[in-house]
Motif scaffolding. Structure first.
Motif, mmCIF file in Angstrom:
data_model
loop_
_atom_site.group_PDB
_atom_site.id
_atom_site.type_symbol
_atom_site.label_atom_id
_atom_site.label_comp_id
_atom_site.label_asym_id
_atom_site.label_seq_id
_atom_site.Cartn_x
_atom_site.Cartn_y
_atom_site.Cartn_z
ATOM 1 N N ASP A 1 0.831 -1.205 0.000
ATOM 2 C CA ASP A 1 0.000 0.000 0.000
ATOM 3 C C ASP A 1 0.869 1.261 0.000
ATOM 4 O OD1 ASP A 1 0.987 -0.474 2.537
ATOM 5 O OD2 ASP A 1 -0.933 -0.193 3.552
ATOM 6 N N LEU A 2 1.918 1.248 -0.804
ATOM 7 C CA LEU A 2 2.878 2.346 -0.833
ATOM 8 C C LEU A 2 2.221 3.680 -1.167
ATOM 9 C CD1 LEU A 2 5.804 3.245 -0.540
ATOM 10 C CD2 LEU A 2 6.139 2.719 -2.963
ATOM 11 N N ARG A 3 1.273 3.666 -2.076
ATOM 12 C CA ARG A 3 0.602 4.914 -2.457
ATOM 13 C C ARG A 3 0.034 5.625 -1.223
ATOM 14 N NH1 ARG A 3 -1.005 6.973 -7.068
ATOM 15 N NH2 ARG A 3 -0.696 5.076 -8.257
ATOM 16 N N GLU A 4 -0.543 4.869 -0.294
ATOM 17 C CA GLU A 4 -1.149 5.452 0.908
ATOM 18 C C GLU A 4 -0.108 5.911 1.926
ATOM 19 O OE1 GLU A 4 -2.393 2.239 -0.199
ATOM 20 O OE2 GLU A 4 -3.785 3.421 -1.416
ATOM 21 N N HIS A 5 1.073 5.331 1.901
ATOM 22 C CA HIS A 5 2.071 5.605 2.941
ATOM 23 C C HIS A 5 3.296 6.383 2.458
ATOM 24 C CE1 HIS A 5 0.008 3.192 5.908
ATOM 25 N NE2 HIS A 5 -0.199 2.300 4.964
ATOM 26 N N LEU A 6 3.406 6.593 1.170
ATOM 27 C CA LEU A 6 4.620 7.186 0.629
ATOM 28 C C LEU A 6 4.913 8.573 1.207
ATOM 29 C CD1 LEU A 6 7.036 6.903 -1.186
ATOM 30 C CD2 LEU A 6 5.619 7.608 -3.123
ATOM 31 N N GLN A 7 3.918 9.412 1.338
ATOM 32 C CA GLN A 7 4.154 10.745 1.888
ATOM 33 C C GLN A 7 4.685 10.666 3.311
ATOM 34 O OE1 GLN A 7 0.846 13.488 1.740
ATOM 35 N NE2 GLN A 7 1.999 15.113 2.753
ATOM 36 N N ASP A 8 4.094 9.814 4.140
ATOM 37 C CA ASP A 8 4.568 9.655 5.525
ATOM 38 C C ASP A 8 5.991 9.110 5.560
ATOM 39 O OD1 ASP A 8 2.198 10.623 6.568
ATOM 40 O OD2 ASP A 8 1.361 8.622 6.950
ATOM 41 N N ILE A 9 6.263 8.114 4.734
ATOM 42 C CA ILE A 9 7.618 7.545 4.685
ATOM 43 C C ILE A 9 8.608 8.634 4.311
ATOM 44 C CG2 ILE A 9 9.139 5.966 3.429
ATOM 45 C CD1 ILE A 9 6.599 4.136 3.086
ATOM 46 N N TRP A 10 8.247 9.404 3.303
ATOM 47 C CA TRP A 10 9.173 10.435 2.838
ATOM 48 C C TRP A 10 9.395 11.504 3.906
ATOM 49 C CZ3 TRP A 10 12.049 9.647 -1.306
ATOM 50 C CH2 TRP A 10 12.911 10.671 -1.685
ATOM 51 N N GLN A 11 8.313 11.966 4.502
ATOM 52 C CA GLN A 11 8.429 13.078 5.451
ATOM 53 C C GLN A 11 8.969 12.655 6.816
ATOM 54 O OE1 GLN A 11 4.340 14.542 4.924
ATOM 55 N NE2 GLN A 11 5.218 16.416 4.064
ATOM 56 N N MET A 12 8.701 11.423 7.220
ATOM 57 C CA MET A 12 9.120 11.002 8.563
ATOM 58 C C MET A 12 10.377 10.139 8.584
ATOM 59 S SD MET A 12 5.508 10.432 10.561
ATOM 60 C CE MET A 12 4.734 9.319 9.412
#
Length: 182
Positions: A138-149
């Motif tokens: 489910d990378l699409r749903e989590h990519l922003q969080d992964i990138w920012q955090m």
């Protein structure tokens, strides 16, 4: 380790002990007399604790991981280096692409392009941003969080004296490249 070896003696297949971040320990102290046995599997030595004879079974393998960006790797002495094979792992973008082709359908071209740019700016293979952050169905749903955090704090630490480099890779600047519209 003694218990692990006892269990391994009762098995016929290979038994693997994984030690994560092996370089964080005082290895000479941890392994002690076992250093000799890592190299000479057909020998046995008396254990310091109780004097009983001990041998590492032939089916035991030790896999130690270490992050070369961690400077405590320098503490891995030559005696231990002689007894282990070293395999360097770098980000393999083909694995990321193929994994998503098989498991999620997420288009990775943009993400891979940005990761290659990030790692090029870092310019030191010991500090490369790896692909394991992005192996999620489910990378699409989590990519922003992964990138920012995960990624941005790492870049802020690495480029602590060059904020302009971090600015190049903020979510606002890379979102359209890594997260194509469905």
């Amino acid at each position: 380790f003694l218990q692990f070896c006892d269990k391994a003696r009762a098995r016929t297949g290979t038994c693997v002990l994984i030690i994560d971040e092996i370089n964080r320990a005082n290895l000479a102290r941890v392994f002690g007399e076992l250093m000799f046995l890592l190299e000479y599997r057909d020998k046995q030595v008396p254990l310091a604790a109780d004097g009983r004879l001990f041998r590492i079974p032939h089916n035991v393998r030790i896999l130690g991981t270490m992050n070369t960006a961690d400077r405590s790797i320098a503490l891995v002495d030559h005696a231990l280096r002689r007894r282990f094979a070293f395999i360097e792992l770098q980000p393999n973008y083909d694995i990321l692409r193929k994994w998503h082709e098989q498991h999620s359908g997420f288009p990775t071209k943009g993400l891979i392009d940005v990761l290659q740019q990030v790692n090029s700016r870092i310019g030191d293979r010991n500090y490369s941003v790896g692909i394991s952050f992005f192996l999620k169905k489910d990378l699409r749903e989590h990519l922003q969080d992964i990138w920012q955090m995960e990624i941005i704090p790492y870049l802020e630490e690495y480029f602590f004296d060059r904020a302009s480099v971090v600015e190049e890779f903020t979510w606002a600047k890379i979102a359209d490249k890594v997260l194509p519209t469905p």
